[in-house]
Write an enzyme that holds these catalytic residues in place. Structure first.
Site, short mmCIF file in Angstrom:
data_model
loop_
_atom_site.label_atom_id
_atom_site.label_comp_id
_atom_site.label_asym_id
_atom_site.label_seq_id
_atom_site.Cartn_x
_atom_site.Cartn_y
_atom_site.Cartn_z
N GLU A 293 19.70 36.99 52.65
CA GLU A 293 20.38 35.69 52.54
C GLU A 293 21.70 35.96 51.88
O GLU A 293 21.75 36.56 50.80
CB GLU A 293 19.52 34.70 51.75
N CYS A 327 24.63 29.49 46.44
CA CYS A 327 24.89 29.78 47.85
C CYS A 327 24.98 28.49 48.65
O CYS A 327 25.65 28.43 49.68
CB CYS A 327 23.78 30.64 48.43
#
Length: 543
Positions: A293, A327
């Site tokens: 990720e 994020c």
């Protein structure tokens, strides 16, 4: 000896404590903060269950109070990385053969230790080492990490229960083995929960792990390791090493026993890893699992029917909680011109109420960004915006690193939807907004979808259900986690499996079964009770 089938029911999410004035948890947390600040921690690596100190130390300082030394950790070199791989491989067979309920018991005990004995340790370490306020630390290092451990036990037990159908006279079963080798876990600074989940999710499946955390997260990482060891994790199953990323990559990716990587970090680093693994593919005993990720350029799309207060709150929280260092943080927003004045004025007014300072002062909503490198990068974006006559800063824009790495929540307004801060990941408290014509909702969705290489999170704010439906359909590939009338952050384990596609990663969804499947290798077994004794089939007979 197995004597039954063991069930691990779906747990409830760990309750979030409030830390309100006068509460027991607030008192306990402040006490632990003071305790950590009153000592100088000497943090070793953990290889094969042993504490390793090299004497080559790196200081740890709170990003919001850079003159204070929390402690130091011992940096390793190539010999320590190789020792970690050796320790992992030596532990592999016994760990892989351990009964599932025994492995599960270790991680469930770790969850309980974090929820009780070590709750304030892990939260205080995250607050000091990563500059998170009490609430952000609570939802991350306590609640989310606890949820990962408990839910992953449940998810894995459900995977083990999934078995194929059997025909008459035949019994079929599937065994889920760990990967053949070791897994490298590379974890980021911004979420202690991610730092705990990446190595433990692989280990829970029977794998052995070499774990490299970000240097700026070591203070909390070593507490996770201590908790796992206290919970009964055998020596060598997870090995915590501190060394340069390129060095670790060079050694691990060249090893024939490399079986997979569990990564959260930058897109550039992940792509380099993938390329290196590909170049070394002929060396490995099996094709490695690559799970990552990476970045995000997360959007909030506001429709002309939106509730202004909902939109403002989604932007204020989504963009500026934890200084935008998520994020999933909102970093670009599209505002219809019929609501623009109200949204901008209310957002600017809200930002003026946000106090900024140390994490020990619980009245501060904003704390420091993680380090000087990050500070300088974000400041450069702000400086460039100040010089550009085509954009304007409508809130914030100030920064100072005298005492800590402090950057005001900053809002940039641009008429160009492809302006640099609408496109590039900044990873700081900077939100860029673009005002569009309210009747051009479909056109602006095309802009949203094509502006960024990333596709991690996004949100639509609208009262009009047709608009919600349209955005959900048109932006289907724009975000792996899509939010309706909410900020694009705050995924909860078991509720919103997290991960994005495109340049944002492999979308293997932490907090769900999908992620655990990547750390398992299935073996199908067929047993025939009355085997055939003649190769001939009936069709071969003459009429």
């Amino acid at each position: 000896m197995n004597t039954g089938y063991f069930e691990y029911a779906a747990p409830a999410n760990e309750p979030v404590l409030s830390y309100a004035p006068g509460s027991a948890e607030r008192i306990a947390l402040k006490k632990q903060l003071a305790a950590f600040k009153g000592e100088v921690a000497d943090i070793p690596m953990y290889i094969g269950g042993e504490e390793i100190r090299t004497g080559k130390t790196v200081d740890l300082r709170p990003p919001h109070e850079i003159k204070h030394k929390l402690g130091h950790f011992h940096m390793g070199d190539a010999t320590h990385v190789k020792a970690a791989i050796k320790a992992a491989l030596e532990a592999r067979e016994k760990w892989a053969n351990m009964d599932w309920e025994q492995r599960a018991g270790i991680f469930l005990r770790a969850a309980e230790l974090l929820a009780t004995k070590y709750r304030y340790h892990i939260n205080a370490a995250t607050m000091l080492g990563q500059s998170k306020n009490a609430f952000q630390a609570e939802i991350d290092s306590a609640c989310e990490l606890i949820d990962f451990l408990r839910y992953n036990v449940h998810f894995l037990s459900e995977i083990y229960r999934q078995q194929p159908v059997c025909a008459p006279g035949i019994h079929n079963r599937v065994e889920y083995r760990p990967l053949e080798g070791f897994v490298l876990a590379v974890t980021p600074f911004n979420f202690t929960a991610i730092a705990g989940n990446l190595p433990t999710s692989a280990a829970m499946c029977g794998n052995v792990v070499v774990w490299k955390p970000a240097n700026t997260q070591v203070f909390a990482a070593q507490i996770i390791m201590k908790v796992l060891m206290e919970a009964g994790l055998p020596a060598g199953v997870i090995n915590l090493v501190y060394a340069g990323g390129p060095l670790i990559g060079d050694i691990c990716f060249a090893d024939p026993h490399f079986a997979g990587i569990h990564f959260t970090g930058s897109t550039g680093v992940f792509q380099t890893m993938w390329k290196t693994i590909g170049e070394n593919i002929h060396k490995y005993k099996a094709y490695p699992r690559i799970v990552g990720e990476t970045g995000g350029k997360d959007f909030v799309l506001i429709h002309k029917s939106a509730d202004v207060d909902i939109a403002v709150t989604a932007l204020a929280r989504g963009a500026f909680e934890y200084q935008g260092q998520k994020c999933s943080a909102a970093s670009r927003a599209y505002i219809p011109n019929n609501l623009a004045d109200d949204i901008k004025s209310k957002l600017v007014a809200e930002l003026k109420t946000m106090k900024m300072g140390t994490t020990e002062d619980f009245s501060n909503f904003i704390n420091a960004v993680i380090d000087e490198r990050s500070f300088d990068k974000i400041a450069q974006y702000i400086d460039n915006a100040k010089k550009d006559p085509s954009v304007k800063i409508i809130a914030g824009g100030n920064y100072n690193k005298t005492e800590g790495y402090f950057i005001e929540p900053t809002v940039i307004e641009t008429t160009d939807p492809k302006y640099v801060t609408m496109c590039e990941e900044i990873f700081g408290p900077v939100l860029t907004i673009h005002v569009y014509e309210a009747d051009k909702f479909e056109e602006i969705m095309q802009v949203v979808d094509t502006t960024s290489e990333y596709a991690l999170t996004g949100a639509v704010i609208a009262q009009d259900r047709y608009a919600v439906e349209l955005a959900t359909r048109k932006l289907v590939n724009s975000a792996g986690n899509f939010y309706i009338n909410d900020k694009p952050t705050g995924a909860v384990v078991g509720q919103q499996p997290f991960g994005g596609a495109r340049a944002s990663g492999t979308n293997d969804k932490a907090g769900s079964m999908l992620n655990l499947y990547r750390w398992l290798s299935a073996r199908s077994i067929k047993e025939t009770f009355v085997p055939a004794t003649d190769y001939r089939y009936p069709f071969l007979k003459e009429a």
